[in-house]
Scaffold this motif. Structure first.
Motif, short mmCIF file in Angstrom:
data_model
loop_
_atom_site.label_atom_id
_atom_site.label_comp_id
_atom_site.label_asym_id
_atom_site.label_seq_id
_atom_site.Cartn_x
_atom_site.Cartn_y
_atom_site.Cartn_z
N SER A 1 0.85 -1.19 0.00
CA SER A 1 0.00 0.00 0.00
C SER A 1 0.88 1.24 0.00
O SER A 1 1.84 1.33 0.78
CB SER A 1 -0.88 -0.01 1.25
N LEU A 2 0.57 2.19 -0.86
CA LEU A 2 1.36 3.42 -0.90
C LEU A 2 1.25 4.21 0.40
O LEU A 2 2.22 4.82 0.85
CB LEU A 2 0.91 4.29 -2.06
N THR A 3 0.08 4.21 1.00
CA THR A 3 -0.08 4.92 2.27
C THR A 3 0.77 4.29 3.36
O THR A 3 1.41 4.99 4.14
CB THR A 3 -1.56 4.95 2.68
N GLY A 4 0.81 2.97 3.39
CA GLY A 4 1.65 2.27 4.36
C GLY A 4 3.12 2.57 4.16
O GLY A 4 3.86 2.84 5.12
N TRP A 5 3.56 2.55 2.90
CA TRP A 5 4.95 2.89 2.61
C TRP A 5 5.23 4.36 2.90
O TRP A 5 6.35 4.72 3.26
CB TRP A 5 5.31 2.55 1.17
N GLY A 6 4.22 5.19 2.75
CA GLY A 6 4.40 6.60 3.10
C GLY A 6 4.73 6.77 4.57
O GLY A 6 5.62 7.54 4.94
N TRP A 7 4.01 6.04 5.42
CA TRP A 7 4.29 6.11 6.86
C TRP A 7 5.67 5.55 7.18
O TRP A 7 6.39 6.09 8.04
CB TRP A 7 3.21 5.38 7.66
N VAL A 8 6.07 4.48 6.51
CA VAL A 8 7.40 3.91 6.73
C VAL A 8 8.47 4.93 6.37
O VAL A 8 9.42 5.16 7.14
CB VAL A 8 7.59 2.61 5.92
N HIS A 9 8.34 5.57 5.21
CA HIS A 9 9.32 6.56 4.78
C HIS A 9 9.32 7.78 5.70
O HIS A 9 10.38 8.33 6.00
CB HIS A 9 9.06 7.00 3.34
N LEU A 10 8.16 8.20 6.14
CA LEU A 10 8.07 9.37 7.01
C LEU A 10 8.77 9.11 8.35
O LEU A 10 9.63 9.90 8.78
CB LEU A 10 6.61 9.76 7.25
N ILE A 11 8.46 8.01 8.98
CA ILE A 11 9.06 7.69 10.29
C ILE A 11 10.56 7.44 10.16
O ILE A 11 11.36 7.96 10.94
CB ILE A 11 8.34 6.50 10.93
N LEU A 12 10.94 6.66 9.15
CA LEU A 12 12.35 6.37 8.94
C LEU A 12 13.13 7.64 8.60
O LEU A 12 14.25 7.84 9.07
CB LEU A 12 12.51 5.32 7.84
N GLY A 13 12.52 8.53 7.82
CA GLY A 13 13.17 9.79 7.47
C GLY A 13 13.42 10.66 8.68
O GLY A 13 14.49 11.27 8.81
N ILE A 14 12.45 10.73 9.58
CA ILE A 14 12.63 11.53 10.81
C ILE A 14 13.76 10.98 11.65
O ILE A 14 14.62 11.72 12.14
CB ILE A 14 11.30 11.59 11.60
N VAL A 15 13.80 9.65 11.81
CA VAL A 15 14.86 9.03 12.61
C VAL A 15 16.23 9.23 11.96
O VAL A 15 17.22 9.49 12.65
CB VAL A 15 14.54 7.53 12.83
N VAL A 16 16.29 9.16 10.63
CA VAL A 16 17.56 9.35 9.93
C VAL A 16 18.05 10.80 10.07
O VAL A 16 19.25 11.03 10.27
CB VAL A 16 17.43 8.95 8.44
N VAL A 17 17.17 11.76 10.00
CA VAL A 17 17.57 13.17 10.19
C VAL A 17 18.12 13.36 11.61
O VAL A 17 19.15 14.01 11.79
CB VAL A 17 16.39 14.13 9.92
N LEU A 18 17.46 12.79 12.60
CA LEU A 18 17.94 12.92 13.98
C LEU A 18 19.30 12.25 14.15
O LEU A 18 20.19 12.78 14.83
CB LEU A 18 16.91 12.34 14.95
N ALA A 19 19.47 11.07 13.55
CA ALA A 19 20.77 10.38 13.63
C ALA A 19 21.85 11.17 12.90
O ALA A 19 23.01 11.21 13.35
CB ALA A 19 20.65 8.97 13.06
N GLY A 20 21.50 11.80 11.78
CA GLY A 20 22.46 12.64 11.07
C GLY A 20 22.91 13.82 11.91
O GLY A 20 24.09 14.18 11.91
N CYS A 21 21.99 14.41 12.64
CA CYS A 21 22.36 15.50 13.55
C CYS A 21 23.25 15.00 14.68
O CYS A 21 24.19 15.69 15.08
CB CYS A 21 21.11 16.17 14.11
#
Length: 143
Positions: free
Chosen positions: A65-85
């Motif tokens: 589901s695109l909506t499901g993958w959207g949530w995966v990308h959103l959550i993973l993206g937030i965690v990756v930005v925090l880890a990058g910082c």
């Protein structure tokens, strides 16, 4: 000693500062993680808000589901930005977490290939560079 204050060393020559800040490839990896995480956040928001923006491929091995993958990308993206910082501190745990998260984001973008192929390939390459930069040996610039 004219012009210098004895006993007060700051910046790169201070012994306490050694290893406390990121440098070289770690800074590159941190910047790329923030960039890649931000792009994953934008992909996630796009997929959640308006999933008809993306083209769905028929008969692809991975059907999600695109909506499901959207949530995966959103959550993973937030965690990756925090880890990058966190990588800017130069901490070893941040490097290990960065490698793990860049690997997860590469897999997520591989599974995202049927929806946005060119951008997925670009982000997979960026994540491979991040892993390479974080796994390369650290050298002290002064030696």
């Amino acid at each position: 000693m004219a012009g210098s204050v004895s006993g007060s060393r700051t910046g790169h020559d201070a012994p306490a500062g050694r290893g406390s800040a990121a440098s070289g490839w770690t800074v590159f990896a941190a910047v790329m993680m923030i960039f890649g995480g931000a792009m994953a956040i934008l992909e996630g928001i796009s997929a959640i808000a308006k999933d008809n923006v993306f083209v769905t491929t028929q008969n692809y091995v991975f059907q999600f589901s695109l909506t499901g993958w959207g949530w995966v990308h959103l959550i993973l993206g937030i965690v990756v930005v925090l880890a990058g910082c966190a990588l800017f501190t130069g901490a070893l745990w941040a490097r290990a977490v960065g490698v793990l998260l860049a690997g997860l984001l590469a897999v997520a973008n591989f599974l995202w290939l049927p929806y946005y192929p060119f951008w997925s390939i670009v982000l997979i390459a960026i994540n491979i560079f991040i892993i390479w930069a974080l796994c390369s040996p650290q050298r002290d610039a002064r030696t």
